[in-house]
Design an enzyme around this catalytic site. Structure first.
Site, PDB file in Angstrom:
ATOM      1  CD  GLU A 175      35.648  39.373  40.076  1.00  0.00           C
ATOM      2  OE1 GLU A 175      35.990  40.126  39.090  1.00  0.00           O
ATOM      3  OE2 GLU A 175      36.777  39.254  41.000  1.00  0.00           O
ATOM      4  CD  GLU A 373      39.193  35.207  41.275  1.00  0.00           C
ATOM      5  OE1 GLU A 373      39.858  36.242  41.052  1.00  0.00           O
ATOM      6  OE2 GLU A 373      38.470  34.837  40.409  1.00  0.00           O
TER       7      GLU A 373
HETATM    8  C1  BG6 Z   1      39.632  38.481  39.269  1.00  0.00           C
HETATM    9  C2  BG6 Z   1      39.173  37.708  38.110  1.00  0.00           C
HETATM   10  O1  BG6 Z   1      38.711  39.711  39.360  1.00  0.00           O
HETATM   11  O2  BG6 Z   1      40.704  39.150  39.258  1.00  0.00           O
HETATM   12  C3  BG6 Z   1      40.183  37.187  37.569  1.00  0.00           C
HETATM   13  O3  BG6 Z   1      38.198  36.928  38.583  1.00  0.00           O
HETATM   14  C4  BG6 Z   1      41.251  37.922  37.135  1.00  0.00           C
HETATM   15  O4  BG6 Z   1      39.936  36.619  36.326  1.00  0.00           O
HETATM   16  C5  BG6 Z   1      41.753  38.414  38.870  1.00  0.00           C
HETATM   17  O5  BG6 Z   1      42.560  37.302  36.739  1.00  0.00           O
HETATM   18  C6  BG6 Z   1      43.008  39.259  38.846  1.00  0.00           C
HETATM   19  O6  BG6 Z   1      42.977  40.135  37.801  1.00  0.00           O
HETATM   20  P1  BG6 Z   1      44.055  40.583  36.804  1.00  0.00           P
HETATM   21  O7  BG6 Z   1      43.530  41.402  36.183  1.00  0.00           O
HETATM   22  O8  BG6 Z   1      45.273  41.116  37.681  1.00  0.00           O
HETATM   23  O9  BG6 Z   1      44.295  39.215  35.980  1.00  0.00           O
END
Ligand code: BG6
Length: 475
Positions: A175, A373
């Site tokens: 990211e 993700e």
């Molecule tokens: C992504 C990141 O943007 O979002 C992760 O790569 C992150 O590291 C995930 O954990 C979810 O975001 P959050 O803030 O809910 O943990």
């Protein structure tokens, strides 16, 4: 096209959000080791040095450092084909600029990778997931300094060589696209990516443009290096992308939406087309920003093209427009979409957006894509019999997988894997909370760091197992 038999079903985790053991085995201090726990609407504090009064969630994580075998066994029980992990740079080079790496750090990741392979799980390794040694920020100015690219490449080389023959899929960065000077910037996002607080930057736009350029260049150089070390390596980069919709069909709003979405793509353009995009340089010039590009850089862009694109997808947004209600701001800038529900943390839930984005990206570059993700951060409640019935999570994931299937089967997008974010509960990156849970596996730990750390299966555990078993048929 059908979902391939060797489709990579699995999950993604990141070192600083799960490992803990922040000062064990010679690990140095990483940027996220200085960030406290926050909450929705209450930003995490970013400290210059550790204070004994505050809690820093990365220090203990979910203790993956000592429990990785148990956790990998649970992933294997779900039938995982792949797990995306990250290597904490500060475990390998504690300060970042040492001559020789920390063997204990290398050993840990070798053990994790061996354990994955033993369980038939393909490791996908991210080389930079918000884990820069803080020393490189304080002493060298982070990614504003080209020397840091050399340190990063040395770290990459160390890991490419250490895990040669065991790891095939590599990710250069997670990211980096959130660092663009034209995107809504905030302290936490700028810090997560580069260890610098946005509010403290002197020449904000110029600094972010330089960082964005240097990181893009570093990724291309790492791709070239990784291919040289092992030409069977498949090397990608992961981007966190939100489709940005126009608020209506007024051509000005459509153009605005196009421009706002385009910002997330300039680095992908640079990494896939073999050159840093001329339109971006022109935009910078218009804003009075300068980027110095050397002949070596031009060569690096040409030689360091990606093998695949990693896509983190959580939400979509609506482009800002004149007269927009500022109170309706969405996650990374842009506005909330009145047609979509949101998570408790205000993230718009938009499964169709995933199909849209897969199509958009695949048609633009024709490169294989992996969803690196996707997931729902939610508060899980234990029922009286100590179970978690997370139907909301099943519903979210099932809707997204359905849209991914349409993209593959109807739209012919070459997507070779689907990894959920946080297959096990871990520390939230943006808020530092444990109560923002994503996992199929519950971890007994609360926002204050209290709990047994015991692992237990949620209802979604068996559901995902069945999704994998049926290759995405039974949702
Ligand atoms: C992504 C990141 O943007 O979002 C992760 O790569 C992150 O590291 C995930 O954990 C979810 O975001 P959050 O803030 O809910 O943990």
């Amino acid at each position: 096209m059908k979902i391939a038999n060797d489709f990579l079903w699995g999950g993604s985790i990141a070192a600083h959000q799960c490992e803990g053991a922040f000062d064990e085995d010679n690990k140095g201090l990483g940027i996220m080791d200085l960030v406290t726990v926050g909450a929705y609407g209450q930003p995490r504090e970013i400290h210059k040095q550790l204070s004994s009064k505050d809690r820093y969630p990365s220090h203990d994580g979910i203790d993956f450092y000592h429990r990785y075998k148990e956790d990998i066994e649970l992933f294997a029980e779900m039938g995982f084909k792949a797990l995306r992990i990250s290597i904490d740079w500060s475990r390998i080079f504690p300060n970042g600029d040492e001559e020789t790496p920390n063997q204990a750090g290398i050993e840990f990741y070798k053990n994790v990778v061996n354990e994955l392979l033993k369980n038939g799980i393909e490791p996908i390794v991210t080389l930079y997931h918000f884990e820069m040694p803080i020393y490189l920020v304080t002493e060298y100015g982070s990614w504003t300094n080209r020397k840091v690219i050399d340190f990063y490449l040395k770290f990459c080389q160390t890991m490419f060589e250490a895990l040669k023959g065991k790891v095939k899929y590599w990710v250069t960065f997670n990211e980096m696209n959130h660092i663009d000077p034209q995107t809504e910037a905030s302290d936490i996002f700028t810090y997560i990516i580069a260890g610098l607080k946005y509010s403290e930057l002197e020449n904000k736009e110029q600094t972010l443009a330089t960082i964005g350029y240097n990181m893009t260049l570093a990724s291309c150089l790492a791709v070239e290096l990784g291919h040289k070390i092992d030409d069977t390596n498949q090397i990608g980069c992961v981007f966190g992308i939100e489709p940005v919709y126009p608020v209506d069909c007024n051509p000005i709003n459509v153009m605005n939406a196009f421009k706002q979405m385009d910002r997330d793509f300039y680095q992908i353009d640079a990494m896939c087309t073999g050159q840093f995009p001329a339109y971006k340089l022109h935009e910078y010039e218009d804003q009075g920003l300068t980027i110095s590009i050397t002949d070596e850089d031009i060569e690096a862009f040409a030689k360091g093209k990606l093998d695949f694109i990693g896509m983190n997808y959580y939400a979509s947004s609506v482009a800002e427009y004149e007269g927009a209600d500022e109170g309706k701001s969405a996650l990374f800038g842009g506005l909330q979409n009145p047609f979509l529900p949101t998570s408790k943390w205000g993230w718009a839930i938009d499964p169709t957006g995933l199909r849209y984005l897969l199509n958009y990206t695949y048609r633009k570059y024709g490169l294989p894509i992996i969803i690196t993700e996707n997931g729902l951060g939610a508060v899980d409640e234990l029922t009286s019999d100590n179970k978690i019935s997370d139907d909301y999570r099943i519903e979210y994931l099932s809707q997204h997988i359905q849209e991914m299937r349409k993209a593959i089967e109807l739209d012919q997008v070459d997507c070779f894997g689907y990894l959920t974010w946080g297959p096990i509960d871990l520390v939230s990156a943006t808020t530092g909370q444990m109560s923002k849970r994503y996992g199929f596996i519950h971890v007994d730990l609360d926002d204050d760091g209290q709990g047994t750390l015991n692992r237990s299966k949620k209802k979604s555990f068996d559901w995902y197992k069945q999704v994998i078993e049926s290759n995405g048929e039974h949702l």
